[in-house]
Every structure is written in structure tokens, then in C-alpha cells.
Design an enzyme around this catalytic site. Sequence first.
Site, PDB file in Angstrom:
ATOM      1  N   LYS A 154      -5.608 -10.488   1.503  1.00 15.79           N
ATOM      2  CA  LYS A 154      -6.003 -11.824   1.916  1.00 15.79           C
ATOM      3  C   LYS A 154      -6.262 -11.759   3.411  1.00 15.79           C
ATOM      4  O   LYS A 154      -5.356 -11.510   4.215  1.00 15.79           O
ATOM      5  CB  LYS A 154      -4.911 -12.842   1.615  1.00 15.79           C
ATOM      6  CG  LYS A 154      -5.288 -14.253   2.074  1.00 15.79           C
ATOM      7  CD  LYS A 154      -4.082 -15.148   2.191  1.00 15.79           C
ATOM      8  CE  LYS A 154      -4.456 -16.407   2.957  1.00 15.79           C
ATOM      9  NZ  LYS A 154      -3.261 -17.217   3.308  1.00 15.79           N
ATOM     10  N   GLY A 158       0.019 -25.096   7.082  1.00 17.43           N
ATOM     11  CA  GLY A 158       1.345 -25.675   7.232  1.00 17.43           C
ATOM     12  C   GLY A 158       1.381 -27.137   7.592  1.00 17.43           C
ATOM     13  O   GLY A 158       2.456 -27.709   7.827  1.00 17.43           O
ATOM     14  N   ALA A 203      -4.122 -23.319   2.116  1.00 17.36           N
ATOM     15  CA  ALA A 203      -3.604 -23.948   3.334  1.00 17.36           C
ATOM     16  C   ALA A 203      -3.673 -25.472   3.298  1.00 17.36           C
ATOM     17  O   ALA A 203      -4.639 -26.062   2.809  1.00 17.36           O
ATOM     18  CB  ALA A 203      -4.320 -23.441   4.588  1.00 17.36           C
ATOM     19  N   GLY A 204      -2.620 -26.087   3.839  1.00 21.30           N
ATOM     20  CA  GLY A 204      -2.579 -27.525   4.050  1.00 21.30           C
ATOM     21  C   GLY A 204      -1.974 -28.338   2.929  1.00 21.30           C
ATOM     22  O   GLY A 204      -1.779 -29.548   3.075  1.00 21.30           O
ATOM     23  N   ASN A 252       2.437 -22.068   0.513  1.00 21.15           N
ATOM     24  CA  ASN A 252       3.741 -21.532   0.895  1.00 21.15           C
ATOM     25  C   ASN A 252       4.658 -22.621   1.441  1.00 21.15           C
ATOM     26  O   ASN A 252       5.678 -22.952   0.852  1.00 21.15           O
ATOM     27  CB  ASN A 252       3.558 -20.411   1.918  1.00 21.15           C
ATOM     28  CG  ASN A 252       4.854 -19.716   2.298  1.00 21.15           C
ATOM     29  OD1 ASN A 252       4.845 -18.657   2.908  1.00 21.15           O
ATOM     30  ND2 ASN A 252       6.003 -20.249   1.963  1.00 21.15           N
TER      31      ASN A 252
END
Length: 285
Positions: A118, A179, A210-211, A232
Site C-alpha cells: 500500500k 485519522g 482514510a477518514g 484503522n
Amino acid sequence: MPSATTRSLSAGGNDETLKIGTHVLKSRLIVGTGKYDTLQLMKDSLDASGSDCVTVAVRREKLYDREGKNLLDYIDLARFTLLPNTAGCFNATDAVRVARLGREILKSLENPGADWVKLEVLGDSKTMLPDPIATLEACKRLVDEGFQVLCYTSDDPIMAVRLKAAGATSVMPAGSPIGSGQGILNPNNLRIILEYLKSDDPTYPVIVDAGVGTASDVSMAFELGADGVLLNTAIAHARLPISMATAMKHATIAGRLAHQAGRIPRRLYATASSPEEGLITSRPW
């Protein structure tokens, strides 16, 4: 009796697997391994997510915690395919070097993820937005070296097209900054990216990365047509990470099924849900 299509969707048949290059994943949810309070909490959350692919930051990740425990001891390598990532890199040269390092680490573990990466090349440490020029350069170099590149990018449709043309195995547009938990800020751009990247190959994998903040964000990504979601922080920093991981698993299933089923059109005015034929419109007396 339900149709064959309905039975297939509810059973999560072959259509539910996610093919990325030569890799086939049973779950369309990919989860990260960072930011957890303990490695045991990470392990339990990964298990609850239903994912079979986890991403590990080769540069940032501490393989050993403060108690001397090894991260890899808490990941079932028989179940999970590892996806190394280049998080923390701010130029193409560093990203390529970290990708090579990740490949060697996974080769030593005999994990099937040794041939993919990635790719993240960030522009600055405050916004953590991708550097488009450096990302494109690194993508081309890694493709030339035989990597299957899953390329993190912004939600710019033109950049997404260029990365696919450069040989990216998958383009991974951000829903919002890494994040941030803001969810998908620009669904229209994601729709355009999906249209452009799938126009000549409907099976080309587009993964929102993401986000994400909560389960509804995951469901929305799939309802828009995304093939997968990588997250994550939304799990690791939740008040109850294991419960959030479980919610993300169900949101993945629900969002994907909703996309396949097809939502009804949005209408300005109400539409009666019961047929109007045969209704008595006036009293008979």
C-alpha cells in the site's frame, strides 16, 4: 421462494470476495494494526472485524511494545494476509525503499503479501494529504520493480486516472484526511472516480482509504460502489474497539448488499406505498 440471485447475495457468495491483482480476500474490509492500547486489544479487534487482510506500517510500526511483546505474535499469519504500507514517507525515494523492506520482511515470514504494497507518499505532516507528484513517481517505480501497488491518493478523479494508467493494481481515494473521522466528505468525487476507473473494466478495485469515523461511513462507501474499505483509527481509538470492529464488519456486509440491491430513486414528493386501485373514496351512505 427467493430467487437464486437473492440467495447468492444473502449467503455472501463468490461475488463477495475482493480480488486485488493476484490476491483474493474473503472480506472487503481491510484493517490496520496501529494505535491500539495493547497488542491483545488489537488482536481481539482484528478478529471481531471479520477481515482477512491487515496492513502494517513498515516504517512506523514498532514490532515490539513496551513489554517486549512482538506485534507479529498477535497476528494469525495463517488467517491474515499482511499488506505492508509506506506510511510516514514524504518522498518517492523513501517510499520505494520502505516498500522493498516490507517485501523482504514478508518473504522471511512466507506470507503471501510479499509482492504487494500500500503506497503512501505524504505532502506534509499536518494535513497528511498525499503528494500527487511523488505518489505518481513512486507508483511507476514500484510497478517497474514488480510490485502490485495499492495506491493511496486524494479524491481527485484526474489523479486517480493517472495512477491507474501508471499501473496501480488498485486506486485508494481518501474519504477525508487520515485519522480525521470525518467520513466521506465528497461523495460526488468518489462517484466520478468509480465511473472513470471502471469504464473499461468494471472489476477494477477501488478501495476507500482514510477518514472513516464510524460504521455508517463504511456503509456509505459501499453504497456508493466502492469495492473495499481500509481503516484503522476508527476502530483503534473507539471507546470500545472490539464493539466498533464488529460494527464495521456488519456495515461492510450491509453497505455491499444495499449497493447490489439498488436503492430507490430520490423523489421530491411522497409516493404511496399501498396501491390506490380499488380504494373507497367516499362513504356509500
